[in-house]
Design a protein around this motif. Sequence first.
Motif, mmCIF file in Angstrom:
data_model
loop_
_atom_site.group_PDB
_atom_site.id
_atom_site.type_symbol
_atom_site.label_atom_id
_atom_site.label_comp_id
_atom_site.label_asym_id
_atom_site.label_seq_id
_atom_site.Cartn_x
_atom_site.Cartn_y
_atom_site.Cartn_z
ATOM 1 N N GLY A 437 -44.074 46.938 39.097
ATOM 2 C CA GLY A 437 -44.284 45.734 38.297
ATOM 3 C C GLY A 437 -43.119 44.762 38.355
ATOM 4 O O GLY A 437 -43.310 43.586 38.689
ATOM 5 N N PRO A 438 -41.891 45.188 38.034
ATOM 6 C CA PRO A 438 -40.753 44.264 38.139
ATOM 7 C C PRO A 438 -40.532 43.748 39.553
ATOM 8 O O PRO A 438 -40.125 42.593 39.737
ATOM 9 C CB PRO A 438 -39.563 45.120 37.667
ATOM 10 C CG PRO A 438 -40.171 46.186 36.815
ATOM 11 C CD PRO A 438 -41.503 46.482 37.428
ATOM 12 N N ILE A 439 -40.810 44.589 40.563
ATOM 13 C CA ILE A 439 -40.661 44.138 41.952
ATOM 14 C C ILE A 439 -41.646 43.016 42.252
ATOM 15 O O ILE A 439 -41.293 42.006 42.883
ATOM 16 C CB ILE A 439 -40.867 45.321 42.918
ATOM 17 C CG1 ILE A 439 -39.781 46.372 42.712
ATOM 18 C CG2 ILE A 439 -40.880 44.845 44.364
ATOM 19 C CD1 ILE A 439 -39.959 47.616 43.565
ATOM 20 N N ALA A 440 -42.896 43.182 41.788
ATOM 21 C CA ALA A 440 -43.904 42.150 42.018
ATOM 22 C C ALA A 440 -43.522 40.843 41.335
ATOM 23 O O ALA A 440 -43.675 39.752 41.913
ATOM 24 C CB ALA A 440 -45.265 42.635 41.520
ATOM 25 N N LEU A 441 -43.002 40.914 40.116
ATOM 26 C CA LEU A 441 -42.578 39.695 39.410
ATOM 27 C C LEU A 441 -41.399 39.027 40.118
ATOM 28 O O LEU A 441 -41.329 37.792 40.195
ATOM 29 C CB LEU A 441 -42.210 40.041 37.970
ATOM 30 C CG LEU A 441 -43.366 40.483 37.075
ATOM 31 C CD1 LEU A 441 -42.858 40.882 35.695
ATOM 32 C CD2 LEU A 441 -44.413 39.371 36.954
ATOM 33 N N ALA A 442 -40.480 39.832 40.647
ATOM 34 C CA ALA A 442 -39.336 39.267 41.377
ATOM 35 C C ALA A 442 -39.802 38.568 42.653
ATOM 36 O O ALA A 442 -39.304 37.478 43.001
ATOM 37 C CB ALA A 442 -38.334 40.379 41.704
ATOM 38 N N LEU A 443 -40.758 39.179 43.368
ATOM 39 C CA LEU A 443 -41.294 38.542 44.567
ATOM 40 C C LEU A 443 -42.014 37.248 44.224
ATOM 41 O O LEU A 443 -41.914 36.251 44.955
ATOM 42 C CB LEU A 443 -42.244 39.507 45.288
ATOM 43 C CG LEU A 443 -41.612 40.746 45.918
ATOM 44 C CD1 LEU A 443 -42.690 41.678 46.444
ATOM 45 C CD2 LEU A 443 -40.659 40.349 47.053
ATOM 46 N N ALA A 444 -42.743 37.245 43.119
ATOM 47 C CA ALA A 444 -43.445 36.029 42.700
ATOM 48 C C ALA A 444 -42.458 34.920 42.351
ATOM 49 O O ALA A 444 -42.669 33.746 42.697
ATOM 50 C CB ALA A 444 -44.350 36.334 41.510
ATOM 51 N N ALA A 445 -41.363 35.273 41.668
ATOM 52 C CA ALA A 445 -40.356 34.271 41.312
ATOM 53 C C ALA A 445 -39.685 33.713 42.565
ATOM 54 O O ALA A 445 -39.454 32.497 42.678
ATOM 55 C CB ALA A 445 -39.314 34.891 40.378
ATOM 56 N N LEU A 446 -39.373 34.587 43.518
ATOM 57 C CA LEU A 446 -38.741 34.127 44.757
ATOM 58 C C LEU A 446 -39.702 33.251 45.558
ATOM 59 O O LEU A 446 -39.302 32.227 46.130
ATOM 60 C CB LEU A 446 -38.305 35.329 45.589
ATOM 61 C CG LEU A 446 -37.536 35.028 46.879
ATOM 62 C CD1 LEU A 446 -36.263 34.240 46.576
ATOM 63 C CD2 LEU A 446 -37.205 36.324 47.616
ATOM 64 N N GLY A 447 -40.990 33.632 45.585
ATOM 65 C CA GLY A 447 -41.976 32.810 46.276
ATOM 66 C C GLY A 447 -42.135 31.449 45.638
ATOM 67 O O GLY A 447 -42.265 30.432 46.333
ATOM 68 N N ALA A 448 -42.131 31.402 44.303
ATOM 69 C CA ALA A 448 -42.230 30.115 43.608
ATOM 70 C C ALA A 448 -41.021 29.233 43.897
ATOM 71 O O ALA A 448 -41.148 28.017 44.087
ATOM 72 C CB ALA A 448 -42.366 30.353 42.102
ATOM 73 N N LEU A 449 -39.839 29.842 43.957
ATOM 74 C CA LEU A 449 -38.635 29.080 44.278
ATOM 75 C C LEU A 449 -38.749 28.468 45.671
ATOM 76 O O LEU A 449 -38.420 27.281 45.864
ATOM 77 C CB LEU A 449 -37.409 29.991 44.193
ATOM 78 C CG LEU A 449 -36.069 29.363 44.556
ATOM 79 C CD1 LEU A 449 -35.707 28.260 43.559
ATOM 80 C CD2 LEU A 449 -34.967 30.422 44.598
ATOM 81 N N CYS A 450 -39.214 29.256 46.628
ATOM 82 C CA CYS A 450 -39.371 28.741 47.991
ATOM 83 C C CYS A 450 -40.423 27.626 48.035
ATOM 84 O O CYS A 450 -40.251 26.630 48.749
ATOM 85 C CB CYS A 450 -39.770 29.869 48.940
ATOM 86 S SG CYS A 450 -38.483 31.093 49.243
ATOM 87 N N PHE A 451 -41.501 27.784 47.279
ATOM 88 C CA PHE A 451 -42.571 26.785 47.300
ATOM 89 C C PHE A 451 -42.074 25.422 46.839
ATOM 90 O O PHE A 451 -42.462 24.389 47.395
ATOM 91 C CB PHE A 451 -43.724 27.258 46.417
ATOM 92 C CG PHE A 451 -44.902 26.329 46.386
ATOM 93 C CD1 PHE A 451 -45.880 26.396 47.363
ATOM 94 C CD2 PHE A 451 -45.030 25.371 45.380
ATOM 95 C CE1 PHE A 451 -46.965 25.535 47.340
ATOM 96 C CE2 PHE A 451 -46.108 24.506 45.353
ATOM 97 C CZ PHE A 451 -47.077 24.590 46.332
ATOM 98 N N PHE A 452 -41.208 25.394 45.831
ATOM 99 C CA PHE A 452 -40.768 24.114 45.277
ATOM 100 C C PHE A 452 -39.505 23.573 45.950
ATOM 101 O O PHE A 452 -39.290 22.352 45.949
ATOM 102 C CB PHE A 452 -40.523 24.259 43.774
ATOM 103 C CG PHE A 452 -41.777 24.449 42.975
ATOM 104 C CD1 PHE A 452 -42.661 23.402 42.779
ATOM 105 C CD2 PHE A 452 -42.091 25.692 42.426
ATOM 106 C CE1 PHE A 452 -43.824 23.577 42.037
ATOM 107 C CE2 PHE A 452 -43.243 25.875 41.688
ATOM 108 C CZ PHE A 452 -44.125 24.813 41.494
ATOM 109 N N VAL A 453 -38.679 24.433 46.529
ATOM 110 C CA VAL A 453 -37.385 23.994 47.062
ATOM 111 C C VAL A 453 -37.404 23.823 48.578
ATOM 112 O O VAL A 453 -36.820 22.871 49.112
ATOM 113 C CB VAL A 453 -36.273 24.983 46.645
ATOM 114 C CG1 VAL A 453 -34.936 24.586 47.266
ATOM 115 C CG2 VAL A 453 -36.170 25.050 45.129
#
Length: 468
Positions: A437-453
């Motif tokens: 669960g925490p790994i999936a949330l971390a991947l989602a946060a990193l993916g969101a960062l890449c999407f916007f930056v």
Amino acid sequence: MMSFLPSGALERKDTIRALRLYGTRVFIVGNPMVYTAGFFIFLAGMTAHDLHTALLTQGLGKALKHANVFNAAIAATFIQNCLQTHSGNQIGASQAPAIPGLLHAEARAAALTSIVAIIALAGLLAWSGLPLHDTLFYTLLNTVPAVVQWYAPPQQTSRRVKGIMTVIGVTLLLGLVLLTFATDFPLWALTRPAVLTIPADLAMMSLLTAAIMTLPNRLHSPAMLAPTDGVTASAPEFAMPDSAPRVAPQDLSFYQLRQMLLSPASPTSQRNDLLISLIMPASIILFMGSLPLGHGSFGTRIAHLTPGMTILIALQDGWISNRKHWPLLLTTGRFGSRLSFVRAVFAAKASRIFMTAPLRTLSLMLPVTLFKPLTPTHALLDGAELLVAMLGVTFCCPLPFLVMKQPPQGIIVAASIAPAFLLQICNPFILGTRIFGPIALALAALGALCFFVVPSRMARSDWPYETE
């Protein structure tokens, strides 16, 4: 087919000169599989170490449950991909036939390097305590797809023969994939008697070598390969363009037009994309689970196959690694500035993945839920975490642009492939929902960062052309 061994001093010098390029900048630059191959070679070394430790106290069957020998299989495949890319660049150059001895030398060098790489990888696995003839047998079995990629009939061969070869190649590839994910295949391949594996090793090595030596026939027409006076090659005859009117292709839908930002080829329709996403993972799992491979009931085989099948839903297209069509689409002026164009690409990928990812996840979870004692709550948690992780790793592919201004193509390709294998070896079926669960949330946060930056960074970088 040309002779494998050089017959004279000049041919030996040419072959040695070609061999010296391997490992140099010429080999590394423009070879997108180098970093991925190196990563899986490292994992294969870790697997050999784990096997070596496990075999000290238990049998091979139990040891293989704690060591993923599939890493060695993937390493063998990517090593061949590296050699194919380099050889294709050297032999496929338009001026290559005009340089006396180049085609023969590069083909011999590729064949020799391939043999050495296979033996070295097999020796790495043998360090664990397994017999070398068995590890070589297992490694060569996983180069079967490479044989198909190396070999192609000469250009003058009829379409029927080429079609037959294509069918054979696809059949061999699918057969190997089925065997790779079968329960007892690694154990079976690594425990064959020497009287079987040694002749099979020699036969497969000879077949691979012969396939590599035919590479010039694939990349050049017979006219360009014809013997010359040793100075220049005869100019090939080119057919006149066909003046017959061509039928205009059927109008593409808005969905297809938008997906063309992700790939220069005509993409699949929205209906086909939905059907493939919903049916393919479950169909493959059910088909492989019904094969008489492995032990236990049908549900037990399904439960064993599902963790490794997450690769089916995590594999992505080359939407970031394949960007040669970007400059042409930008010049049409339909997408505004460079930044607007990159954002349009990311938006197109987001629209597709948010539509197909839930269907892929559902298709993967249905068999393991129906045929394994899995409570609906547990299945819902596994599916939700896997879906979140999938959405995150999709946009982690352009991660190199977050830390580098102009990352090499090899690193971009590695970042595009890595997420699929990450979810294959790290998923809720293996780690459990509390850890994943925490790994999936971390991947989602990193993916969101890449999407916007990342779009703003990619807009400022140089875009690739035919030289990439």
